[in-house]
Scaffold this active site. Structure first.
Site, PDB file in Angstrom:
ATOM      1  N   PHE A  91       0.887  -1.169   0.000  1.00  0.00           N
ATOM      2  CA  PHE A  91       0.000   0.000   0.000  1.00  0.00           C
ATOM      3  C   PHE A  91       0.919   1.211   0.000  1.00  0.00           C
ATOM      4  O   PHE A  91       1.629   1.460   0.981  1.00  0.00           O
ATOM      5  CB  PHE A  91      -0.873  -0.040   1.254  1.00  0.00           C
ATOM      6  CG  PHE A  91      -1.843   1.095   1.377  1.00  0.00           C
ATOM      7  CD1 PHE A  91      -3.063   1.067   0.710  1.00  0.00           C
ATOM      8  CD2 PHE A  91      -1.551   2.196   2.167  1.00  0.00           C
ATOM      9  CE1 PHE A  91      -3.974   2.110   0.836  1.00  0.00           C
ATOM     10  CE2 PHE A  91      -2.452   3.243   2.302  1.00  0.00           C
ATOM     11  CZ  PHE A  91      -3.670   3.203   1.636  1.00  0.00           C
TER      12      PHE A  91
ATOM     13  N   MET B  44       6.172  -2.133  44.115  1.00  0.00           N
ATOM     14  CA  MET B  44       6.306  -1.272  42.928  1.00  0.00           C
ATOM     15  C   MET B  44       6.232  -2.090  41.634  1.00  0.00           C
ATOM     16  O   MET B  44       5.793  -1.598  40.591  1.00  0.00           O
ATOM     17  CB  MET B  44       7.578  -0.444  43.019  1.00  0.00           C
ATOM     18  CG  MET B  44       7.345   0.786  43.904  1.00  0.00           C
ATOM     19  SD  MET B  44       8.726   1.890  43.947  1.00  0.00           S
ATOM     20  CE  MET B  44       9.667   1.175  45.270  1.00  0.00           C
TER      21      MET B  44
ATOM     22  N   ALA C 233      18.185  -5.277  33.194  1.00  0.00           N
ATOM     23  CA  ALA C 233      19.142  -5.422  32.089  1.00  0.00           C
ATOM     24  C   ALA C 233      18.695  -6.480  31.082  1.00  0.00           C
ATOM     25  O   ALA C 233      18.903  -6.337  29.871  1.00  0.00           O
ATOM     26  CB  ALA C 233      20.521  -5.784  32.649  1.00  0.00           C
TER      27      ALA C 233
ATOM     28  N   GLU D 226       0.292   4.423  10.310  1.00  0.00           N
ATOM     29  CA  GLU D 226      -1.145   4.520   9.970  1.00  0.00           C
ATOM     30  C   GLU D 226      -1.839   5.647  10.750  1.00  0.00           C
ATOM     31  O   GLU D 226      -2.959   5.488  11.248  1.00  0.00           O
ATOM     32  CB  GLU D 226      -1.851   3.182  10.206  1.00  0.00           C
ATOM     33  CG  GLU D 226      -1.213   2.070   9.416  1.00  0.00           C
ATOM     34  CD  GLU D 226      -2.175   1.275   8.562  1.00  0.00           C
ATOM     35  OE1 GLU D 226      -3.385   1.486   8.643  1.00  0.00           O
ATOM     36  OE2 GLU D 226      -1.685   0.446   7.791  1.00  0.00           O
TER      37      GLU D 226
ATOM     38  N   ALA E 270      -0.071   9.454  16.800  1.00  0.00           N
ATOM     39  CA  ALA E 270      -0.920   9.810  17.948  1.00  0.00           C
ATOM     40  C   ALA E 270      -1.410  11.248  17.821  1.00  0.00           C
ATOM     41  O   ALA E 270      -2.594  11.535  18.063  1.00  0.00           O
ATOM     42  CB  ALA E 270      -0.136   9.616  19.245  1.00  0.00           C
TER      43      ALA E 270
HETATM   44  C1  LIG Z   1       8.062   0.420   9.641  1.00  0.00           C
HETATM   45  C2  LIG Z   1       7.130   1.331   8.913  1.00  0.00           C
HETATM   46  C3  LIG Z   1       6.270   0.821   7.955  1.00  0.00           C
HETATM   47  C4  LIG Z   1       5.440   1.669   7.207  1.00  0.00           C
HETATM   48  N1  LIG Z   1       4.664   1.134   6.202  1.00  0.00           N
HETATM   49  C5  LIG Z   1       3.998   1.989   5.366  1.00  0.00           C
HETATM   50  C6  LIG Z   1       3.313   1.466   4.187  1.00  0.00           C
HETATM   51  O1  LIG Z   1       3.282   0.252   3.942  1.00  0.00           O
HETATM   52  N2  LIG Z   1       2.697   2.345   3.368  1.00  0.00           N
HETATM   53  C7  LIG Z   1       2.708   3.692   3.591  1.00  0.00           C
HETATM   54  O2  LIG Z   1       2.139   4.419   2.779  1.00  0.00           O
HETATM   55  N3  LIG Z   1       3.344   4.214   4.678  1.00  0.00           N
HETATM   56  C8  LIG Z   1       3.996   3.400   5.562  1.00  0.00           C
HETATM   57  N4  LIG Z   1       4.652   3.905   6.666  1.00  0.00           N
HETATM   58  C9  LIG Z   1       4.661   5.354   6.877  1.00  0.00           C
HETATM   59  C10 LIG Z   1       3.802   5.783   8.058  1.00  0.00           C
HETATM   60  O3  LIG Z   1       2.452   5.690   7.732  1.00  0.00           O
HETATM   61  C11 LIG Z   1       4.255   7.209   8.426  1.00  0.00           C
HETATM   62  O4  LIG Z   1       5.469   7.045   9.124  1.00  0.00           O
HETATM   63  C12 LIG Z   1       3.237   7.941   9.282  1.00  0.00           C
HETATM   64  O5  LIG Z   1       2.132   8.310   8.491  1.00  0.00           O
HETATM   65  C13 LIG Z   1       3.841   9.219   9.898  1.00  0.00           C
HETATM   66  O6  LIG Z   1       4.483   9.987   8.921  1.00  0.00           O
HETATM   67  P1  LIG Z   1       6.012  10.453   9.104  1.00  0.00           P
HETATM   68  O7  LIG Z   1       6.778   9.349   9.672  1.00  0.00           O
HETATM   69  O8  LIG Z   1       6.457  11.006   7.802  1.00  0.00           O
HETATM   70  O9  LIG Z   1       5.945  11.580  10.217  1.00  0.00           O
HETATM   71  P2  LIG Z   1       5.710  13.148   9.962  1.00  0.00           P
HETATM   72  O10 LIG Z   1       4.491  13.347   9.145  1.00  0.00           O
HETATM   73  O11 LIG Z   1       6.986  13.741   9.500  1.00  0.00           O
HETATM   74  O12 LIG Z   1       5.412  13.635  11.433  1.00  0.00           O
HETATM   75  C14 LIG Z   1       6.473  13.791  12.416  1.00  0.00           C
HETATM   76  C15 LIG Z   1       5.862  14.171  13.745  1.00  0.00           C
HETATM   77  O13 LIG Z   1       5.134  15.397  13.614  1.00  0.00           O
HETATM   78  C16 LIG Z   1       3.818  15.225  14.059  1.00  0.00           C
HETATM   79  N5  LIG Z   1       2.893  16.008  13.240  1.00  0.00           N
HETATM   80  C17 LIG Z   1       2.796  16.048  11.883  1.00  0.00           C
HETATM   81  N6  LIG Z   1       1.816  16.878  11.500  1.00  0.00           N
HETATM   82  C18 LIG Z   1       1.261  17.388  12.640  1.00  0.00           C
HETATM   83  C19 LIG Z   1       0.207  18.295  12.922  1.00  0.00           C
HETATM   84  N7  LIG Z   1      -0.529  18.841  11.940  1.00  0.00           N
HETATM   85  N8  LIG Z   1      -0.062  18.593  14.217  1.00  0.00           N
HETATM   86  C20 LIG Z   1       0.643  18.028  15.227  1.00  0.00           C
HETATM   87  N9  LIG Z   1       1.661  17.163  15.029  1.00  0.00           N
HETATM   88  C21 LIG Z   1       1.963  16.829  13.764  1.00  0.00           C
HETATM   89  C22 LIG Z   1       3.515  13.743  13.920  1.00  0.00           C
HETATM   90  O14 LIG Z   1       2.518  13.335  14.831  1.00  0.00           O
HETATM   91  C23 LIG Z   1       4.863  13.134  14.268  1.00  0.00           C
HETATM   92  O15 LIG Z   1       4.951  13.025  15.654  1.00  0.00           O
HETATM   93  C24 LIG Z   1       5.450   3.065   7.469  1.00  0.00           C
HETATM   94  C25 LIG Z   1       6.294   3.586   8.473  1.00  0.00           C
HETATM   95  C26 LIG Z   1       7.123   2.730   9.179  1.00  0.00           C
HETATM   96  C27 LIG Z   1       8.045   3.320  10.198  1.00  0.00           C
END
Ligand SMILES: Cc1cc2nc3c(=O)[nH]c(=O)nc-3n(C[C@H](O)[C@H](O)[C@H](O)COP(=O)(O)OP(=O)(O)OC[C@H]3O[C@@H](n4cnc5c(N)ncnc54)[C@H](O)[C@@H]3O)c2cc1C
Length: 402
Positions: free
Chosen positions: A123, A281, A341, A364, A367
């Site tokens: 995807f 704890m 550890a 996906e 938070a």
């Molecule tokens: C192991 C792995 C597998 C994955 N597999 C897929 C896949 O199969 N297909 C696919 O399409 N994607 C995939 N992803 C991508 C994943 O969906 C994205 O990592 C995710 O959507 C977050 O995007 P980003 O990492 O670019 O973070 P960014 O968008 O760069 O965000 C960085 C930080 O900023 C915060 N942030 C961003 N915008 C805002 C806002 N408006 N307000 C407040 N905070 C904000 C975010 O919450 C986050 O904490 C995968 C990621 C990983 C790590």
């Protein structure tokens, strides 16, 4: 209201546990150290009907339903969280999107083989400009040239892309039209112009990889368009909505795995003459882990239950994705504290759970993004269910597979 799992659900749970014990756990070391994609195991999972849980029988589905899918995804992710990926690529975001938006011809061509894992799916939405804003960051384009689309661009973090045969990919057919200029396509990876490069992520292991993908003058026929031109953003959001069932289930599996390992360890580990479980704890940590894991599970089951009734559950799916990811991160942190550890040693399973909990915390829909969706919905600014579509099919979820 009845919170008991039915005999059908319990049978499915047992089936998934047995599968994990017999087929996954004994083979993990081989696949991980040899860095081999466990296609043979995925195919066996496909044969049991696990990936086809929410698919009609006429397309090879097992019709077990969303709740059973959540139960299975939890059990398999508890055994090893990497296998949780497969529920999205083989059971949800890739084939389910084709099922929901595809033509009869597209569904028949891809869905039965995806849910049996004869074909590996992907995807492809996220680009390097930021997964949290897929529309704003999307630079990949699809230009119509006669009867073909020509796609150029790249994507990142695309799970299974180095093994995938087919995928749902999003590109801009009208770069000036914002979200309304995005379209969805079904792409086959053996066409010229497609390549995938795995990203080095030692913390998540090497048997199942996420990749950068590149499309250079990649051509597909017009018939590969999924839905209508310009519907891509709606299709992507709808796909993620369904993905937000399996992701919380995977997070609950991770939390439950940590809880069970921590209980065992707290009974066995003797420090200063007592099993550590006798220290107040440690009890405090275990109590929080047990209660919060249970709460995350109930929220996940609720959204599955609503989906099984054919109801819209976007709001509940966002709640459970957000809550289960917070819980899994906290529970894995508590487990690390309990293990001391040993928690960071490869002889124990804790770090694997920690790493996957943190990854799924932002995967996906991070938070923060869930909080924004939930708050906007609560404030009445945006309807949580605006991307939901009515299902085109119904399931007989009383069916159980062996
Ligand atoms: C192991 C792995 C597998 C994955 N597999 C897929 C896949 O199969 N297909 C696919 O399409 N994607 C995939 N992803 C991508 C994943 O969906 C994205 O990592 C995710 O959507 C977050 O995007 P980003 O990492 O670019 O973070 P960014 O968008 O760069 O965000 C960085 C930080 O900023 C915060 N942030 C961003 N915008 C805002 C806002 N408006 N307000 C407040 N905070 C904000 C975010 O919450 C986050 O904490 C995968 C990621 C990983 C790590």
């Amino acid at each position: 209201m009845n919170f008991d799992l039915s005999d059908d659900n319990l049978q499915v749970k047992k089936m998934a546990q047995n599968f994990a014990e017999k087929e996954i756990l004994p083979n993990l070391k081989y696949y991980e150290t040899e860095r081999i994609f466990p296609k043979a195991i995925l195919k066996k999972m496909g044969e049991t009907g696990m990936f086809g849980a929410c698919f009609p029988e006429k397309y090879g589905g097992s019709e077990m339903g969303f709740l059973n899918l959540a139960i299975i995804a939890e059990e398999i992710s508890k055994a090893h969280p990497a296998f949780g990926y497969a529920f999205n690529m083989q059971g949800m975001t890739c084939p389910f999107t084709i099922l929901n938006w595809g033509t009869e011809e597209q569904i028949k061509k891809y869905v039965p083989d995806l849910i049996k894992a004869n074909l590996i799916g992907m995807f492809a939405l996220t680009e390097s400009g930021g997964g949290s804003d897929p529309a704003g960051s999307m630079k990949t384009t699809a230009r119509l040239d006669g009867d073909e689309y020509v796609i150029n661009g790249s994507k990142t973090w695309i799970t299974f892309a180095n093994e995938a045969d087919v995928g749902v990919l999003f590109a801009k057919t009208d770069p000036k039209a914002g979200r309304k200029g995005i379209s969805a396509f079904i792409i086959e990876t053996n066409n010229p112009g497609f390549s995938a490069k795995p990203i080095e992520i030692s913390s998540l292991g090497y048997m199942m990889r996420s990749c950068e993908i590149f499309l250079e003058d990649y051509r597909i026929p017009k018939s590969a368009l999924l839905g209508k031109e310009g519907e891509g953003f709606k299709i992507a959001m709808n796909a993620l909505d369904y993905g937000r069932l399996t992701v919380p289930a995977r997070l609950v599996g991770i939390a439950q795995g940590c809880l069970e390992a921590s209980i065992k360890y707290s009974n066995e580990r003797v420090v200063s003459g007592k099993p550590i479980g006798e220290y107040q704890m440690i009890k405090h940590l275990l109590a929080d882990m047990a209660v919060e894991t249970d709460a995350a599970r109930l929220m996940t089951y609720r959204s599955a239950f609503l989906k099984d009734r054919g109801e819209v559950a976007t709001r509940q799916s966002s709640y459970s994705k957000y809550f289960a990811s917070e819980v899994a991160v906290k529970v894995t942190r508590n487990a690390l504290e309990i293990f001391g550890a040993n928690g960071i040693s490869d002889d124990f399973p804790i770090m694997k759970y920690v790493n996957y909990a943190n990854m799924l915390h932002f995967g996906e829909g991070s938070a923060n993004i869930q909080r924004i969706l939930i708050a906007n919905d609560a404030l009445g600014w945006k309807n949580a269910n605006r991307h939901q579509i009515k299902r085109k099919f119904s399931l007989n979820s009383d069916l159980v597979l062996s």
